[in-house]
Design a protein around this motif. Structure first.
Motif, short mmCIF file in Angstrom:
data_model
loop_
_atom_site.label_atom_id
_atom_site.label_comp_id
_atom_site.label_asym_id
_atom_site.label_seq_id
_atom_site.Cartn_x
_atom_site.Cartn_y
_atom_site.Cartn_z
N GLU A 34 0.77 -1.03 0.11
CA GLU A 34 0.22 -0.10 -0.18
C GLU A 34 0.90 1.37 -0.09
OE1 GLU A 34 -2.92 2.52 2.96
OE2 GLU A 34 -2.42 0.33 3.50
N VAL A 35 0.64 2.01 -0.96
CA VAL A 35 1.61 3.22 -1.05
C VAL A 35 1.00 4.53 -0.81
CG1 VAL A 35 3.25 4.66 -2.53
CG2 VAL A 35 2.85 2.06 -2.86
N VAL A 36 1.42 5.16 0.39
CA VAL A 36 0.71 6.55 0.60
C VAL A 36 1.82 7.59 0.10
CG1 VAL A 36 0.09 8.16 2.69
CG2 VAL A 36 -0.13 5.41 2.63
N VAL A 37 1.45 8.25 -0.78
CA VAL A 37 1.81 9.53 -1.33
C VAL A 37 1.58 10.81 -0.63
CG1 VAL A 37 2.67 10.96 -3.56
CG2 VAL A 37 2.03 8.29 -3.58
N ALA A 38 2.24 11.17 0.25
CA ALA A 38 1.99 12.50 1.09
C ALA A 38 2.45 13.73 0.82
CB ALA A 38 2.19 12.12 2.57
N GLY A 39 1.75 14.53 0.63
CA GLY A 39 2.20 15.98 0.09
C GLY A 39 1.82 16.93 1.39
N PRO A 40 2.24 18.20 1.10
CA PRO A 40 1.93 19.19 2.01
C PRO A 40 0.45 19.41 2.18
CG PRO A 40 3.77 20.20 0.52
CD PRO A 40 3.05 18.76 0.06
N GLU A 41 -0.30 19.18 1.36
CA GLU A 41 -1.97 19.18 1.38
C GLU A 41 -2.37 17.75 0.78
OE1 GLU A 41 -3.66 21.42 2.69
OE2 GLU A 41 -1.84 22.83 2.73
N GLU A 42 -3.32 17.04 1.31
CA GLU A 42 -4.03 15.86 0.83
C GLU A 42 -4.92 16.26 -0.38
OE1 GLU A 42 -6.85 12.21 2.63
OE2 GLU A 42 -6.54 13.92 3.85
N ASP A 43 -4.94 15.18 -1.10
CA ASP A 43 -5.83 15.16 -2.22
C ASP A 43 -5.51 16.46 -3.15
OD1 ASP A 43 -7.83 14.32 -4.10
OD2 ASP A 43 -9.59 15.43 -3.06
N THR A 44 -4.16 16.73 -3.33
CA THR A 44 -3.74 17.88 -4.20
C THR A 44 -3.13 17.45 -5.20
OG1 THR A 44 -3.86 19.28 -2.27
CG2 THR A 44 -2.49 20.20 -3.84
N VAL A 45 -3.17 17.85 -6.56
CA VAL A 45 -2.30 17.64 -7.83
C VAL A 45 -0.99 18.38 -7.54
CG1 VAL A 45 -2.04 17.76 -10.06
CG2 VAL A 45 -4.45 17.04 -9.10
N TYR A 46 0.04 17.69 -7.50
CA TYR A 46 1.44 18.37 -7.74
C TYR A 46 1.85 17.86 -9.28
CZ TYR A 46 1.00 18.70 -2.79
OH TYR A 46 0.53 19.23 -1.58
N ILE A 47 2.83 18.97 -9.89
CA ILE A 47 3.37 18.74 -11.11
C ILE A 47 5.03 18.34 -10.87
CG2 ILE A 47 3.48 19.85 -13.24
CD1 ILE A 47 0.61 19.41 -12.43
N GLY A 48 5.10 17.20 -11.55
CA GLY A 48 6.57 17.01 -11.74
C GLY A 48 7.46 17.86 -12.69
N LYS A 49 8.54 18.02 -12.56
CA LYS A 49 9.54 18.61 -13.43
C LYS A 49 9.55 18.56 -14.81
CE LYS A 49 14.14 16.76 -13.40
NZ LYS A 49 15.43 17.12 -13.15
N ASN A 50 8.90 17.25 -15.15
CA ASN A 50 8.70 16.95 -16.74
C ASN A 50 7.25 17.32 -17.20
OD1 ASN A 50 11.44 16.49 -17.41
ND2 ASN A 50 11.24 14.70 -15.95
N GLY A 51 6.42 17.74 -16.03
CA GLY A 51 5.06 18.05 -16.25
C GLY A 51 4.05 17.04 -15.99
N TYR A 52 4.27 16.01 -15.45
CA TYR A 52 3.30 14.87 -15.09
C TYR A 52 2.63 15.15 -14.04
CZ TYR A 52 4.91 11.67 -18.69
OH TYR A 52 5.27 10.92 -19.83
N PRO A 53 1.39 15.30 -13.73
CA PRO A 53 0.42 15.41 -12.51
C PRO A 53 0.60 14.25 -11.61
CG PRO A 53 -0.97 15.08 -14.48
CD PRO A 53 0.48 15.07 -15.01
N PHE A 54 0.39 14.32 -10.53
CA PHE A 54 0.40 13.29 -9.64
C PHE A 54 -0.27 13.71 -8.18
CE2 PHE A 54 0.65 9.78 -6.70
CZ PHE A 54 0.83 8.74 -7.41
N ARG A 55 -1.61 13.10 -7.84
CA ARG A 55 -2.48 13.68 -6.74
C ARG A 55 -2.02 13.13 -5.38
NH1 ARG A 55 -7.29 16.15 -6.68
NH2 ARG A 55 -7.51 15.85 -8.94
N SER A 56 -1.82 13.55 -4.58
CA SER A 56 -1.40 13.21 -3.22
C SER A 56 -2.71 12.61 -2.72
CB SER A 56 -1.02 14.26 -2.06
OG SER A 56 -1.72 15.25 -1.96
N ASN A 57 -2.27 11.39 -1.80
CA ASN A 57 -3.38 10.65 -1.04
C ASN A 57 -3.43 11.07 0.37
OD1 ASN A 57 -1.35 8.79 -0.55
ND2 ASN A 57 -2.46 7.39 -2.05
N ALA A 58 -2.59 11.88 0.93
CA ALA A 58 -2.37 11.92 2.18
C ALA A 58 -1.63 13.23 2.54
CB ALA A 58 -1.73 10.92 2.91
N ALA A 59 -1.81 13.85 3.72
CA ALA A 59 -1.20 15.19 3.93
C ALA A 59 0.04 14.80 4.99
CB ALA A 59 -1.83 15.87 4.98
#
Length: 173
Positions: A34-59
């Motif tokens: 089970e992979v938890v991808v945590a960002g500064p905000e939960e359920d937020t789309v972050y953009i990679g340096k090459n433009g790929y978006p990825f949504r956090s699933n946790a804060a």
């Protein structure tokens, strides 16, 4: 499924290295983690340096180290921002101090450096942070993957197959 039942933490923020987040994310899912991808905000789309978006699933702020079996830190420029967050450093330190796997690739080593866990470890990274690792007390080598006790490190996206194999092998023990 070598990692069935295990939980892994990954950090995300804008300008993450796209492949270094996505490749391990999907490989670990394939192995049953089970992979938890945590960002500064939960359920937020972050953009990679090459433009790929990825949504956090946790804060990040809501995470506890005891809930995870290991940590994988992608590179890019996001780690430079993330390492300024005391909670990121606390999670990294606590996972490491519990003897759990801490894996970092490319610029991802900035987070373990700032967490103060590199002294006495042999590792690799992008040459751009070689001096930072050495100044943090690590021994730096130029190899596609280095495993030293509970740490796994790699240099760049080309090293991702070896990086993921080493993480899976170490975490499955």
């Amino acid at each position: 499924m070598k990692l069935k039942g295990q939980r892994v933490l990954m950090f995300i923020d804008n300008i993450f290295e796209d492949m270094e987040l996505l490749y391990p994310y999907y490989r670990l899912l394939e192995e049953g983690a089970e992979v938890v991808v945590a960002g500064p905000e939960e359920d937020t789309v972050y953009i990679g340096k090459n433009g790929y978006p990825f949504r956090s699933n946790a804060a990040i702020a809501a995470q506890k180290a005891s809930d995870f079996d290991f940590l994988v830190v992608a590179g890019g420029f996001a780690p430079d921002k993330l390492r300024r967050d005391p909670k990121v450093l606390e999670l990294t330190r606590d996972i490491h101090d519990a003897g759990k796997v801490v894996a970092h690739i490319c610029h991802g080593g900035w987070i373990p450096i700032s967490a103060g866990i590199m002294k006495g470890f042999t590792c690799t990274s992008t040459p751009g942070i070689k001096d930072d690792l050495i100044n943090a007390g690590a021994t730096w080598v130029d190899k596609e993957v280095v495993v030293d006790r509970n740490q796994v490190s790699s240099r760049k996206p080309d090293d991702l197959p070896a990086f993921c194999r080493a993480i899976i092998e170490l975490a499955a023990r």
